[in-house]
Design a protein around this motif. Structure first.
Motif, PDB file in Angstrom:
ATOM      1  N   LEU A  63       7.316 -80.992  29.518  1.00 40.24           N
ATOM      2  CA  LEU A  63       9.178 -81.252  28.851  1.00 40.24           C
ATOM      3  C   LEU A  63       9.130 -81.126  27.075  1.00 40.24           C
ATOM      4  O   LEU A  63      10.685 -81.275  26.896  1.00 40.24           O
ATOM      5  CB  LEU A  63       8.862 -83.167  29.005  1.00 40.24           C
ATOM      6  N   PHE A  64       8.356 -80.722  26.656  1.00 44.16           N
ATOM      7  CA  PHE A  64       8.269 -79.995  25.537  1.00 44.16           C
ATOM      8  C   PHE A  64       8.056 -78.623  25.461  1.00 44.16           C
ATOM      9  O   PHE A  64       7.137 -78.255  26.260  1.00 44.16           O
ATOM     10  CB  PHE A  64       7.334 -80.682  23.867  1.00 44.16           C
ATOM     11  N   HIS A  65       8.988 -77.778  24.926  1.00 46.15           N
ATOM     12  CA  HIS A  65       8.500 -76.247  25.167  1.00 46.15           C
ATOM     13  C   HIS A  65       8.569 -75.889  23.500  1.00 46.15           C
ATOM     14  O   HIS A  65       9.286 -76.031  22.627  1.00 46.15           O
ATOM     15  CB  HIS A  65       9.905 -76.283  25.580  1.00 46.15           C
ATOM     16  N   THR A  66       7.370 -74.931  23.444  1.00 40.70           N
ATOM     17  CA  THR A  66       7.413 -74.279  22.388  1.00 40.70           C
ATOM     18  C   THR A  66       7.602 -72.821  22.337  1.00 40.70           C
ATOM     19  O   THR A  66       7.384 -72.365  20.841  1.00 40.70           O
ATOM     20  CB  THR A  66       5.912 -74.180  22.246  1.00 40.70           C
ATOM     21  N   GLU A  67       8.605 -72.493  22.598  1.00 43.97           N
ATOM     22  CA  GLU A  67       9.134 -71.135  23.015  1.00 43.97           C
ATOM     23  C   GLU A  67      10.575 -71.545  23.469  1.00 43.97           C
ATOM     24  O   GLU A  67      10.971 -71.964  24.077  1.00 43.97           O
ATOM     25  CB  GLU A  67       8.857 -70.082  23.947  1.00 43.97           C
ATOM     26  N   PRO A  68      11.543 -70.802  22.654  1.00 44.46           N
ATOM     27  CA  PRO A  68      13.302 -70.435  23.798  1.00 44.46           C
ATOM     28  C   PRO A  68      12.998 -71.025  24.897  1.00 44.46           C
ATOM     29  O   PRO A  68      12.058 -70.019  26.046  1.00 44.46           O
ATOM     30  CB  PRO A  68      13.848 -69.891  22.846  1.00 44.46           C
ATOM     31  N   ILE A  69      13.873 -71.408  25.658  1.00 39.98           N
ATOM     32  CA  ILE A  69      13.610 -71.665  27.225  1.00 39.98           C
ATOM     33  C   ILE A  69      15.499 -71.140  27.244  1.00 39.98           C
ATOM     34  O   ILE A  69      16.449 -71.170  26.610  1.00 39.98           O
ATOM     35  CB  ILE A  69      13.941 -72.870  27.772  1.00 39.98           C
ATOM     36  N   GLY A  70      15.875 -71.404  28.435  1.00 42.82           N
ATOM     37  CA  GLY A  70      16.972 -71.634  29.074  1.00 42.82           C
ATOM     38  C   GLY A  70      17.924 -71.940  29.029  1.00 42.82           C
ATOM     39  O   GLY A  70      17.676 -73.177  29.018  1.00 42.82           O
ATOM     40  N   ARG A  71      19.337 -71.967  29.242  1.00 42.63           N
ATOM     41  CA  ARG A  71      20.393 -72.893  29.513  1.00 42.63           C
ATOM     42  C   ARG A  71      20.108 -74.183  30.514  1.00 42.63           C
ATOM     43  O   ARG A  71      20.099 -75.602  30.577  1.00 42.63           O
ATOM     44  CB  ARG A  71      21.961 -72.330  28.671  1.00 42.63           C
ATOM     45  N   PHE A  72      19.065 -73.309  31.384  1.00 42.46           N
ATOM     46  CA  PHE A  72      19.670 -74.337  33.111  1.00 42.46           C
ATOM     47  C   PHE A  72      17.692 -73.825  32.692  1.00 42.46           C
ATOM     48  O   PHE A  72      17.326 -73.103  33.440  1.00 42.46           O
ATOM     49  CB  PHE A  72      20.362 -73.693  33.197  1.00 42.46           C
ATOM     50  N   HIS A  73      16.900 -75.565  32.792  1.00 43.04           N
ATOM     51  CA  HIS A  73      15.225 -74.463  33.020  1.00 43.04           C
ATOM     52  C   HIS A  73      14.890 -75.149  34.445  1.00 43.04           C
ATOM     53  O   HIS A  73      15.293 -76.460  34.082  1.00 43.04           O
ATOM     54  CB  HIS A  73      14.418 -75.788  32.116  1.00 43.04           C
ATOM     55  N   LEU A  74      14.553 -74.061  35.443  1.00 39.69           N
ATOM     56  CA  LEU A  74      14.887 -74.551  36.417  1.00 39.69           C
ATOM     57  C   LEU A  74      12.784 -74.709  36.750  1.00 39.69           C
ATOM     58  O   LEU A  74      11.814 -73.699  36.584  1.00 39.69           O
ATOM     59  CB  LEU A  74      14.895 -73.485  37.501  1.00 39.69           C
ATOM     60  N   GLN A  75      12.821 -76.071  37.180  1.00 41.44           N
ATOM     61  CA  GLN A  75      11.567 -76.933  36.962  1.00 41.44           C
ATOM     62  C   GLN A  75      10.756 -77.167  38.523  1.00 41.44           C
ATOM     63  O   GLN A  75      11.481 -78.003  38.491  1.00 41.44           O
ATOM     64  CB  GLN A  75      11.738 -78.163  35.956  1.00 41.44           C
ATOM     65  N   LEU A  76      10.507 -76.034  38.787  1.00 41.49           N
ATOM     66  CA  LEU A  76       9.967 -76.835  40.793  1.00 41.49           C
ATOM     67  C   LEU A  76       8.816 -76.677  40.984  1.00 41.49           C
ATOM     68  O   LEU A  76       7.852 -76.321  39.976  1.00 41.49           O
ATOM     69  CB  LEU A  76      10.327 -74.765  41.995  1.00 41.49           C
ATOM     70  N   CYS A  77       8.651 -77.597  41.710  1.00 42.41           N
ATOM     71  CA  CYS A  77       7.268 -79.069  41.531  1.00 42.41           C
ATOM     72  C   CYS A  77       6.629 -78.057  42.468  1.00 42.41           C
ATOM     73  O   CYS A  77       6.919 -77.275  43.970  1.00 42.41           O
ATOM     74  CB  CYS A  77       8.028 -80.269  41.981  1.00 42.41           C
TER      75      CYS A  77
END
Length: 168
Positions: A63-77
């Protein structure tokens, strides 16, 4: 309230300031969008804890991001239940549709694609988390519809931003 004040308020709820690292990271990420090194150091300094403790948590939890991510973070299980229900094919579909690989962000900054170990929603397998929302029982058609809804939301937001901008 400043980030420092929010972190101090969160830390006051714990008997040990080290216990406030996760809430502090959430506050910092909300403020900065991600957690680069200087922000991690600032969190450690505010809490008065070792930097390594902050870094360990920031790099362990997805859930934490050390780099920039997109406006929509698609997290596929991609855990067993989701894999057995087709998450691998869905990952390939997303990579092809978005033109990016797992771990990358689209050039326009709209989408970041990640896989996660388990979202705890096996009854909806395959499942994907986007922001705070879970989307389950996915197939390629449902994914395409979701992506289109996110793109539509982006277009609306862009129009709203343009309307709010001062005249030229």
């Amino acid at each position: 309230m400043t980030m420092r004040e929010e972190i101090e308020a969160a830390a006051a709820r714990y008997p040990d300031r080290r216990s406030a690292i996760m809430p502090a990271l959430m506050i910092a990420q909300k403020e900065h969008g991600h957690l680069p090194g200087p922000v991690l150091e600032e969190v450690a300094q505010i809490l008065g804890v070792e930097r390594v403790w902050v870094y360990e948590l920031a790099t362990f939890y997805t859930l934490f991001h050390t780099e920039p991510i997109g406006r929509f973070h698609l997290q596929l299980c991609d855990n067993v239940s989701c894999m057995l229900c087709g998450s691998e094919a869905l990952l390939t579909h997303l990579e092809t549709t978005l033109g990016i690989r797992k771990g990358e962000t689209t050039p326009d900054g709209a989408f970041t694609l990640s896989t996660v170990e388990c979202l705890g929603a096996c009854e909806m397998a395959p499942v994907m988390q986007v922001g705070d929302d879970y989307h389950g029982n996915l197939d390629a058609a449902r994914l395409d519809a979701l992506l289109e809804s996110f793109r539509a939301a982006e277009r609306v937001t862009s129009v709203e931003r343009a309307a709010a901008a001062p005249g030229e």
